[in-house]
Design an enzyme around this catalytic site. Structure first.
Site, PDB file in Angstrom:
ATOM      1  N   ARG A   1      37.177  13.493  -5.433  1.00  0.00           N
ATOM      2  CA  ARG A   1      36.482  13.934  -6.564  1.00  0.00           C
ATOM      3  C   ARG A   1      35.850  15.130  -6.468  1.00  0.00           C
ATOM      4  NH1 ARG A   1      33.223   9.902  -7.087  1.00  0.00           N
ATOM      5  NH2 ARG A   1      31.343  10.674  -6.424  1.00  0.00           N
TER       6      ARG A   1
ATOM      7  N   HIS B   1      29.669  13.880 -17.918  1.00  0.00           N
ATOM      8  CA  HIS B   1      28.496  13.305 -18.741  1.00  0.00           C
ATOM      9  C   HIS B   1      27.582  14.420 -19.101  1.00  0.00           C
ATOM     10  CE1 HIS B   1      26.690  13.671 -14.871  1.00  0.00           C
ATOM     11  NE2 HIS B   1      27.514  12.887 -14.237  1.00  0.00           N
TER      12      HIS B   1
ATOM     13  N   ASP C   1       0.669  -1.391   0.035  1.00  0.00           N
ATOM     14  CA  ASP C   1       0.109   0.015   0.012  1.00  0.00           C
ATOM     15  C   ASP C   1       0.691   1.412   0.092  1.00  0.00           C
ATOM     16  OD1 ASP C   1      -2.172  -1.698  -0.197  1.00  0.00           O
ATOM     17  OD2 ASP C   1      -2.521  -1.230   2.115  1.00  0.00           O
TER      18      ASP C   1
ATOM     19  N   TYR D   1      41.071   7.926  -6.300  1.00  0.00           N
ATOM     20  CA  TYR D   1      40.779   6.943  -5.189  1.00  0.00           C
ATOM     21  C   TYR D   1      41.768   5.999  -4.657  1.00  0.00           C
ATOM     22  CZ  TYR D   1      36.596   8.950  -7.370  1.00  0.00           C
ATOM     23  OH  TYR D   1      36.031   9.953  -8.060  1.00  0.00           O
TER      24      TYR D   1
ATOM     25  N   HIS E   1      22.479  11.531 -15.507  1.00  0.00           N
ATOM     26  CA  HIS E   1      23.160  11.060 -16.773  1.00  0.00           C
ATOM     27  C   HIS E   1      22.349  11.320 -17.866  1.00  0.00           C
ATOM     28  CE1 HIS E   1      26.061   8.327 -14.023  1.00  0.00           C
ATOM     29  NE2 HIS E   1      26.151   9.664 -13.769  1.00  0.00           N
TER      30      HIS E   1
ATOM     31  N   GLU F   1      34.406  16.150 -13.909  1.00  0.00           N
ATOM     32  CA  GLU F   1      34.477  15.309 -12.364  1.00  0.00           C
ATOM     33  C   GLU F   1      35.474  14.472 -12.271  1.00  0.00           C
ATOM     34  OE1 GLU F   1      31.071  12.482 -11.538  1.00  0.00           O
ATOM     35  OE2 GLU F   1      30.416  13.317 -13.305  1.00  0.00           O
TER      36      GLU F   1
ATOM     37  N   HIS G   1      36.524   6.045 -13.261  1.00  0.00           N
ATOM     38  CA  HIS G   1      35.272   6.597 -14.062  1.00  0.00           C
ATOM     39  C   HIS G   1      35.428   7.540 -14.968  1.00  0.00           C
ATOM     40  CE1 HIS G   1      35.575  10.213 -11.808  1.00  0.00           C
ATOM     41  NE2 HIS G   1      35.635   9.396 -10.664  1.00  0.00           N
TER      42      HIS G   1
ATOM     43  N   GLU H   1      33.436  17.940  -8.742  1.00  0.00           N
ATOM     44  CA  GLU H   1      32.718  17.973  -9.854  1.00  0.00           C
ATOM     45  C   GLU H   1      31.745  19.396 -10.008  1.00  0.00           C
ATOM     46  OE1 GLU H   1      29.651  14.969  -9.572  1.00  0.00           O
ATOM     47  OE2 GLU H   1      29.255  15.114 -11.394  1.00  0.00           O
TER      48      GLU H   1
ATOM     49  N   ASP I   1      24.477  18.666 -10.366  1.00  0.00           N
ATOM     50  CA  ASP I   1      25.356  17.236  -9.952  1.00  0.00           C
ATOM     51  C   ASP I   1      26.786  17.809  -9.366  1.00  0.00           C
ATOM     52  OD1 ASP I   1      26.585  14.946  -9.835  1.00  0.00           O
ATOM     53  OD2 ASP I   1      26.358  14.320 -11.881  1.00  0.00           O
TER      54      ASP I   1
ATOM     55  N   ASP J   1      28.717  13.886  -3.054  1.00  0.00           N
ATOM     56  CA  ASP J   1      28.100  14.121  -4.307  1.00  0.00           C
ATOM     57  C   ASP J   1      26.893  14.152  -4.344  1.00  0.00           C
ATOM     58  OD1 ASP J   1      27.347  13.656  -7.068  1.00  0.00           O
ATOM     59  OD2 ASP J   1      28.854  12.062  -7.328  1.00  0.00           O
TER      60      ASP J   1
ATOM     61  N   HIS K   1      29.721   5.101  -5.886  1.00  0.00           N
ATOM     62  CA  HIS K   1      28.462   5.421  -5.826  1.00  0.00           C
ATOM     63  C   HIS K   1      27.779   4.830  -4.214  1.00  0.00           C
ATOM     64  CE1 HIS K   1      27.241   5.675 -10.409  1.00  0.00           C
ATOM     65  NE2 HIS K   1      27.984   7.048  -9.659  1.00  0.00           N
TER      66      HIS K   1
HETATM   67  N1  GLY Z   1      26.280  11.713  -9.181  1.00  0.00           N
HETATM   68  C1  GLY Z   1      26.746  10.868 -10.023  1.00  0.00           C
HETATM   69  C2  GLY Z   1      27.689  11.059 -11.038  1.00  0.00           C
HETATM   70  O1  GLY Z   1      28.590  12.224 -10.750  1.00  0.00           O
HETATM   71  O2  GLY Z   1      27.855  10.940 -11.982  1.00  0.00           O
HETATM   72 MN    MN Z   2      27.912  13.456  -9.046  1.00  0.00          MN
HETATM   73 MN    MN Z   3      28.369  13.500 -12.439  1.00  0.00          MN
END
Ligand code: GLY
Ligand code: MN
Ligand code: MN
Length: 438
Positions: free
Chosen positions: A404, A353, A37, A387, A360, A383, A349, A406, A270, A259, A242
């Site tokens: 990171r 993007h 529910d 690491y 994304h 970004e 990574h 970004e 982002d 992030d 992530h």
């Molecule tokens: N927050 C996901 C990325 O930076 O792609």
């Molecule tokens: Mn991000």
């Molecule tokens: Mn990103």
């Protein structure tokens, strides 16, 4: 705020790109059960939202183009239902939707099977994006089966099935002035939320308390939801790309990687920032941080019309590789290490993007096999990150550090506008802001 006229214009533009004697069928998202529910917060399908601005589930947009090119725009939406509306919320209903959304015709959802058959019957091509909503896919395949199975009734199925998404996603890649205004605002709200987290952070606080500070700031500024699961990773958690558990206590001497970006009127921000729990970077943290920042800066120099994400990434990786040699983490000659992509062991990574209704976001990264050049109106993230997991084979002092940085950049005629410049980024700026929160 995106005006209704803009949604009308987008539908007209999509229709203009469709073949004559064709129909496009674009369904809304469906509600998903969370547990008995209760449902997950509803999020409209980005393609459907881009064309309608309509926020209810289960609707279907049908765009028809006749043999002579005459367009017809139809929406199916949930039937008005007194009891359902008392329990679950108001519904616009098809009559109001026709005028509010400026459509040619609208029907209640209960008439979908019958009317959709009529709208698809006899068309040469069907534009449809299969694979997202499997129950709706089944409905479409069944409808085509019905049309193929009864030629004596005058039924004829489209011979050609085309994916509507390439047309739509190319449109979504280039942001209008109204979209840019919303994304600028999303960037500002998100930047301020990161500042708030920096001021709140201290040893003994928890990762999820920082998350709560950020989400509170989003909501108090008109953005109810984050654009994706907020990542607050302290210490070695920053090395999980992530990480969303956000359950640990902050430890004196560690870094925190956050992030997070809000969703405003459907559009995502982002941002990632990395800062020390106690407000002061240690020497090894500083060294890694400065290297990631210099990599981002090198990438920024390639962000202009004609530049590409690949060129920006090459620039970032060169700076990173040179720096990793200086820090004694990589050994060898720069070009050889670049050929081997040696820095990828610590930078797992991509550089960035597209950004828009989806974090994304949609849009091709290559055109005719070549790397796609940046053009004004595109928005993307840059970004870079490094690491060093606790288990990584690096000098002891770097183990457990993850950084990171970004930002969200809008390509302009002569370079870019940083939509997320409002949050401190240099070590001096971050330390000054964190001191001010004491
Ligand atoms: N927050 C996901 C990325 O930076 O792609
Ligand atoms: Mn991000
Ligand atoms: Mn990103």
């Amino acid at each position: 705020m995106i005006a209704n006229q803009e949604f009308v214009t987008r539908r007209t533009e999509l229709l203009a790109q469709m073949d004559n004697n064709a129909v496009a069928v674009i369904p809304a998202a469906v509600e998903l059960t969370r547990s008995r529910d209760t449902e997950y917060p509803f999020r409209q399908d980005s393609d459907f939202f881009y064309l309608t601005g309509f926020k209810e589930p289960d609707a279907v947009l049908v765009l028809c183009k006749d043999k002579d090119g005459t367009p017809q725009q139809t929406l199916f939406c949930r039937n008005k239902d007194k009891l359902a509306e008392i329990w679950h919320g108001r519904r616009m209903g098809h009559e109001k939707a026709k005028t509010a959304l400026e459509l040619d015709q609208t029907f209640p959802l209960s008439e979908l099977d019958e009317e959709l058959l009529n709208l698809v019957n006899g068309r040469k091509a069907l534009y449809y994006g299969q694979g997202t909503y499997t129950a709706f896919d089944d409905k479409i395949w069944a409808l085509l089966g019905t049309l193929r199975g009864a030629p004596k009734k005058g039924y004829r199925a489209p011979e050609i099935i085309k994916d509507v998404r390439p047309l739509l996603h190319e449109m979504r890649l280039f942001k209008s002035d109204a979209e840019i205004a919303v994304m600028r605002k999303a960037g500002e709200i998100s930047a301020d939320a990161h500042k708030r987290a920096m001021q709140f952070a201290k040893p003994g606080a928890t990762e999820f308390q920082l998350e709560a500070e950020i989400h509170h700031h989003y909501a108090m500024n008109g953005a109810r939801h984050p654009a994706y699961g907020t990542i607050v990773g302290s210490g070695n958690n920053a090395n999980i790309l992530h990480y969303t558990d956000n359950c640990d206590e902050l430890t004196d001497g560690d870094l925190i990687l956050i992030d997070s970006g809000c969703e405003l009127e459907g559009y995502a921000a982002d941002i990632t920032r990395t800062f020390p729990v106690n407000g002061r970077f240690s020497a090894p943290q500083k060294a890694v941080y400065e290297l990631v920042l210099a990599s981002q800066q090198a990438a920024f120099e390639q962000v202009k019309p004609g530049g590409t994400l690949v060129k920006a990434n090459e620039a970032a990786m060169r700076v990173m590789t040179e720096g990793l040699i200086e820090l004694g983490i990589l050994a060898g000659e720069v070009d050889e290490l670049l050929d081997k992509q040696a820095c990828k062991a610590f930078y797992m990574h991509g550089l960035g993007h597209w950004l828009g209704l989806d974090v994304h976001d949609v849009g091709e990264y290559k055109l005719d096999e070549a790397d796609r050049p940046f053009e004004p109106g595109m928005v993307l993230t840059i970004e870079p990150g490094l690491y060093f997991d606790e288990d990584a084979e690096v000098p002891e002092q770097f183990k457990g550090i993850g950084v990171r940085i970004e930002d969200d950049l809008l390509i302009t005629a002569d370079g870019f506008e940083n939509l997320t410049a409002g949050v401190p980024k240099t070590i001096a700026e971050i330390e000054a802001l964190m001191r001010s929160g004491e």
